[in-house]
Design a protein around this motif. Structure first.
Motif, PDB file in Angstrom:
ATOM      1  N   VAL A  38      34.453 117.684  38.126  1.00  0.00           N
ATOM      2  CA  VAL A  38      34.323 116.961  39.390  1.00  0.00           C
ATOM      3  C   VAL A  38      35.447 115.935  39.548  1.00  0.00           C
ATOM      4  N   ALA A  39      35.753 115.192  38.475  1.00  0.00           N
ATOM      5  CA  ALA A  39      36.828 114.196  38.537  1.00  0.00           C
ATOM      6  C   ALA A  39      38.156 114.864  38.871  1.00  0.00           C
ATOM      7  N   HIS A  40      38.404 116.030  38.275  1.00  0.00           N
ATOM      8  CA  HIS A  40      39.637 116.771  38.566  1.00  0.00           C
ATOM      9  C   HIS A  40      39.669 117.208  40.021  1.00  0.00           C
ATOM     10  N   GLU A  41      38.542 117.710  40.502  1.00  0.00           N
ATOM     11  CA  GLU A  41      38.478 118.194  41.885  1.00  0.00           C
ATOM     12  C   GLU A  41      38.649 117.059  42.891  1.00  0.00           C
ATOM     13  N   GLY A  63      44.966 116.182  33.877  1.00  0.00           N
ATOM     14  CA  GLY A  63      45.567 115.094  34.633  1.00  0.00           C
ATOM     15  C   GLY A  63      44.567 114.110  35.209  1.00  0.00           C
ATOM     16  N   VAL A  64      43.477 113.870  34.467  1.00  0.00           N
ATOM     17  CA  VAL A  64      42.438 112.942  34.927  1.00  0.00           C
ATOM     18  C   VAL A  64      42.519 111.663  34.096  1.00  0.00           C
ATOM     19  N   ARG A  65      42.545 110.520  34.761  1.00  0.00           N
ATOM     20  CA  ARG A  65      42.623 109.244  34.058  1.00  0.00           C
ATOM     21  C   ARG A  65      41.231 108.782  33.651  1.00  0.00           C
ATOM     22  N   GLY A  66      41.054 108.539  32.344  1.00  0.00           N
ATOM     23  CA  GLY A  66      39.779 108.048  31.853  1.00  0.00           C
ATOM     24  C   GLY A  66      39.656 106.545  32.051  1.00  0.00           C
ATOM     25  N   CYS A  67      38.450 106.070  32.283  1.00  0.00           N
ATOM     26  CA  CYS A  67      38.200 104.651  32.503  1.00  0.00           C
ATOM     27  C   CYS A  67      36.973 104.255  31.686  1.00  0.00           C
ATOM     28  N   SER A  68      37.169 103.387  30.679  1.00  0.00           N
ATOM     29  CA  SER A  68      36.070 102.999  29.792  1.00  0.00           C
ATOM     30  C   SER A  68      35.383 101.736  30.312  1.00  0.00           C
ATOM     31  N   THR A  69      34.243 101.421  29.713  1.00  0.00           N
ATOM     32  CA  THR A  69      33.515 100.201  30.091  1.00  0.00           C
ATOM     33  C   THR A  69      34.372  98.964  29.861  1.00  0.00           C
ATOM     34  N   GLN A  70      35.044  98.902  28.681  1.00  0.00           N
ATOM     35  CA  GLN A  70      35.849  97.715  28.398  1.00  0.00           C
ATOM     36  C   GLN A  70      37.016  97.576  29.364  1.00  0.00           C
ATOM     37  N   SER A  71      37.660  98.668  29.716  1.00  0.00           N
ATOM     38  CA  SER A  71      38.787  98.574  30.646  1.00  0.00           C
ATOM     39  C   SER A  71      38.325  98.093  32.018  1.00  0.00           C
ATOM     40  N   MET A  72      37.123  98.504  32.428  1.00  0.00           N
ATOM     41  CA  MET A  72      36.586  98.028  33.707  1.00  0.00           C
ATOM     42  C   MET A  72      36.259  96.543  33.640  1.00  0.00           C
TER      43      MET A  72
END
Length: 231
Positions: A38-41, A63-72
């Motif tokens: 879904v993130a890719h789409e 090519g999907v950027r991951g986003c962790s709890t700490q980064s948020m």
């Protein structure tokens, strides 16, 4: 589910064979795999605290950027949406709930130590285990953060027994999962840099490092003397 779910086509699935999809599902799990599709789409970031999923998502194939709890949380702090104290308390809660790969600096560790009355507690042992002691923690980072934390402990913990007991569990966190002889020398060198021109405490701290000889921190008595169960 019908009221809160949007069905999204995943054209990426057409580019993969059934065997490839099954391999991804076996490695990532069905739910993370669906989220990745879904993130890719949608060309949106993928919220995940799973390093394996984040690594796969960041591969050029996806090519999907991951986003962790700490980064948020860090982004929220940098934008002024939460305070530094709220940010540190959030990190503390993540660590205590066994989240992996939580990065902390010496200031954050010192704040958590203050919440534990500047004493060795089961919580402080767990915090150091999850941050400095995990094999995944970069050695140079562990040395730098640990040395600066030792410096803060020496300056700001008044009672000698508590001071030395805290220093001992920091030493344990850094040495117990790494090559002992090399790390003792590296830790002493990094501590010396952290203390700068303040050389007086170094012999006592170096002695704690040199006499560390157990995979588990020795039992501390009221005077901070090591009473190792192996002795």
């Amino acid at each position: 589910i019908n009221a809160n779910t949007t069905v999204v086509p995943v054209n990426k699935a057409l580019d993969l064979s059934r065997e490839q999809i099954e391999q991804y599902e076996n490695f990532l799990g069905t739910s993370p795999m669906s989220s990745l599709f879904v993130a890719h789409e949608m060309r949106s970031p993928l919220y995940t605290d799973d390093l394996g999923v984040s690594n796969v998502a960041g591969h050029p194939e996806w090519g999907v950027r991951g986003c962790s709890t700490q980064s948020m949380l860090l982004r929220m702090k940098n934008r002024g949406l939460i305070s530094a104290i709220v940010y540190r308390e959030a990190l503390r809660r993540l660590i205590l709930n066994h989240y992996f790969f939580i990065s902390v600096d010496a200031d954050a560790l010192w704040w958590m130590c203050q919440q534990n009355r500047k004493q060795v507690t089961s919580e402080m042992r767990h915090i150091l285990k999850q941050t400095l002691k995990r094999p995944e923690c970069n050695t140079d980072s562990a040395l730098c953060v640990g040395a600066l934390f030792i410096y803060r402990i020496w300056l700001e913990v008044g009672e000698t027994g508590n001071k030395l007991a805290l220093i001992d569990i920091v030493i344990d966190a850094i040495l117990s999962v790494r090559k002992r002889a090399q790390m003792k020398a590296a830790l002493k060198s990094t501590v010396a840099i952290a203390f700068g021109f303040y050389k007086t405490p170094l012999p006592q701290i170096f002695d704690r490092i040199d006499t560390y000889d157990s995979y588990e921190t020795g039992i501390e008595d009221r005077d901070g003397k090591r009473q190792s169960s192996g002795e």
